[in-house]
Scaffold this motif. Structure first.
Motif, PDB file in Angstrom:
ATOM      1  N   GLY A  80       0.972  -1.027   4.663  1.00 15.39           N
ATOM      2  CA  GLY A  80       0.949   0.096   5.601  1.00 15.39           C
ATOM      3  C   GLY A  80       2.096   1.067   5.395  1.00 15.39           C
ATOM      4  N   HIS A  81       2.130   2.015   6.290  1.00 22.59           N
ATOM      5  CA  HIS A  81       3.096   3.104   6.292  1.00 22.59           C
ATOM      6  C   HIS A  81       4.542   2.606   6.295  1.00 22.59           C
ATOM      7  CE1 HIS A  81       4.161   7.155   7.545  1.00 22.59           C
ATOM      8  NE2 HIS A  81       2.889   7.480   7.420  1.00 22.59           N
ATOM      9  N   GLN A  82       4.821   1.646   7.162  1.00 26.53           N
ATOM     10  CA  GLN A  82       6.161   1.048   7.252  1.00 26.53           C
ATOM     11  C   GLN A  82       6.307   0.008   6.142  1.00 26.53           C
ATOM     12  OE1 GLN A  82       8.374   2.172   9.445  1.00 26.53           O
ATOM     13  NE2 GLN A  82       6.810   3.604  10.157  1.00 26.53           N
ATOM     14  N   PRO A  83       7.564  -0.292   5.746  1.00 28.08           N
ATOM     15  CA  PRO A  83       7.734  -1.287   4.683  1.00 28.08           C
ATOM     16  C   PRO A  83       7.032  -2.614   4.994  1.00 28.08           C
ATOM     17  CG  PRO A  83       9.816  -0.186   5.098  1.00 28.08           C
ATOM     18  CD  PRO A  83       8.841   0.331   6.135  1.00 28.08           C
ATOM     19  N   GLY A  84       6.977  -3.004   6.298  1.00 31.89           N
ATOM     20  CA  GLY A  84       6.215  -4.202   6.649  1.00 31.89           C
ATOM     21  C   GLY A  84       6.822  -5.485   6.110  1.00 31.89           C
ATOM     22  N   ILE A 149      -5.019  -1.283  -0.870  1.00 34.59           N
ATOM     23  CA  ILE A 149      -5.027  -0.093  -0.019  1.00 34.59           C
ATOM     24  C   ILE A 149      -3.586   0.152   0.406  1.00 34.59           C
ATOM     25  CG2 ILE A 149      -5.876   0.926   2.133  1.00 34.59           C
ATOM     26  CD1 ILE A 149      -8.443  -0.604   1.813  1.00 34.59           C
ATOM     27  N   LEU A 150      -3.054   1.287  -0.028  1.00 36.24           N
ATOM     28  CA  LEU A 150      -1.605   1.500   0.077  1.00 36.24           C
ATOM     29  C   LEU A 150      -1.318   2.827   0.759  1.00 36.24           C
ATOM     30  CD1 LEU A 150      -0.878   0.583  -3.669  1.00 36.24           C
ATOM     31  CD2 LEU A 150      -0.978  -0.981  -1.721  1.00 36.24           C
ATOM     32  N   ASP A 151      -0.670   2.743   1.919  1.00 39.98           N
ATOM     33  CA  ASP A 151      -0.374   3.961   2.676  1.00 39.98           C
ATOM     34  C   ASP A 151       1.030   4.448   2.308  1.00 39.98           C
ATOM     35  OD1 ASP A 151      -0.546   6.033   4.431  1.00 39.98           O
ATOM     36  OD2 ASP A 151      -0.728   4.806   6.234  1.00 39.98           O
ATOM     37  N   GLU A 152       1.092   5.532   1.607  1.00 42.11           N
ATOM     38  CA  GLU A 152       2.342   6.140   1.151  1.00 42.11           C
ATOM     39  C   GLU A 152       3.289   5.129   0.484  1.00 42.11           C
ATOM     40  OE1 GLU A 152       4.094   9.108   3.552  1.00 42.11           O
ATOM     41  OE2 GLU A 152       2.220   9.566   4.568  1.00 42.11           O
TER      42      GLU A 152
END
Ligand SMILES: Nc1ncnc2c1ncn2[C@@H]1O[C@H](COP(=O)(O)OP(=O)(O)OP(=O)(O)O)[C@@H](O)[C@H]1O
Length: 205
Positions: A80-84, A149-152
């Motif tokens: 996701g958007h955040q490093p997670g 699937i990779l957000d930014e």
């Protein structure tokens, strides 16, 4: 094959996109592009099965995501958007947490691939923003999932890091995987065709 049919997404009384149709095949690298607020993250979350569309559906290998959650989660790596990543754990502990199937040697190699050698056992909270992102990205070197699937993913990553990632995406595509990503950065030329899907600013209802 990942198949998107007649997908409509409404958020906060705004149609972000409607009647969206496309397929992603083995070997595809797809960039979802569009201005801030166009709905790129919303689309990725729908593709990952993390939210529901107002209309339309997403199918993986012919079956709706909702009807095969376990299989889909095995076949998908979503970043996701955040490093997670978990701040209190080290990079090595994070990888071991997410990839229990991998041994220390594989985890060290993945951290080396993202240039985190020497930082393996430091708390993630003490790393820079780009290094924290790299911990998350190291998972790409360990993942057996065909769909990424990779957000930014490139946010806060320097030029060398971006080139390495592009090479990894190409290798993944060559092995028959698929990569769907968003980024606001111009992507370097890769020896692989990049498909673009554009979202425009939505309309208010
Ligand atoms: N759960 C939600 N509830 C209400 N509005 C939402 C929700 N999720 C997204 N939105 C709205 O939908 C719009 C699109 O958001 P989204 O994060 O998908 O855009 P984006 O294209 O990824 O933007 P950016 O380039 O800034 O990351 C925004 O206006 C956002 O406020």
């Amino acid at each position: 094959m990942l198949e998107v049919t007649s997908l409509t997404c409404i958020r906060d009384d705004r149609i972000l996109f409607s009647d969206l149709n496309f397929t992603v095949n083995s070997g595809d690298i797809v960039q979802i592009e569009g201005p801030n607020g166009a709905g790129k993250t919303s689309l990725l979350r729908l593709l990952a099965g993390l939210s529901r569309a107002e209309e339309g559906e997403v199918r993986w290998q012919g079956v709706r995501l909702q009807q095969q959650r376990e299989q889909w989660h095995r076949d998908l790596l979503f970043l996701g958007h955040q490093p997670g990543v978990k701040n209190v754990l080290s990079p090595l502990e994070n990888l071991t947490f997410y990839h229990a199937e991998c041994d220390d040697e594989q985890c060290f190699a993945a951290l080396e691939a993202v240039d985190l050698t020497g930082f393996e056992e430091m708390a993630v909270a003490q790393l820079s923003a780009g290094q924290q992102r790299r911990v998350a990205l190291a998972r790409l070197w360990l993942s057996q999932a065909p769909v990424w699937i990779l957000d930014e993913p490139l946010t806060a990553i320097d030029v060398n890091g971006v080139e390495k990632l592009m090479m990894l995406f190409v290798q993944h595509a060559q092995r028959g995987g698929m990569v769907i990503l968003t980024t606001h950065q111009p992507l370097p030329d890769a020896a692989w065709p990049l498909r673009r899907i554009s979202l425009t600013a939505g309309e208010r209802i």
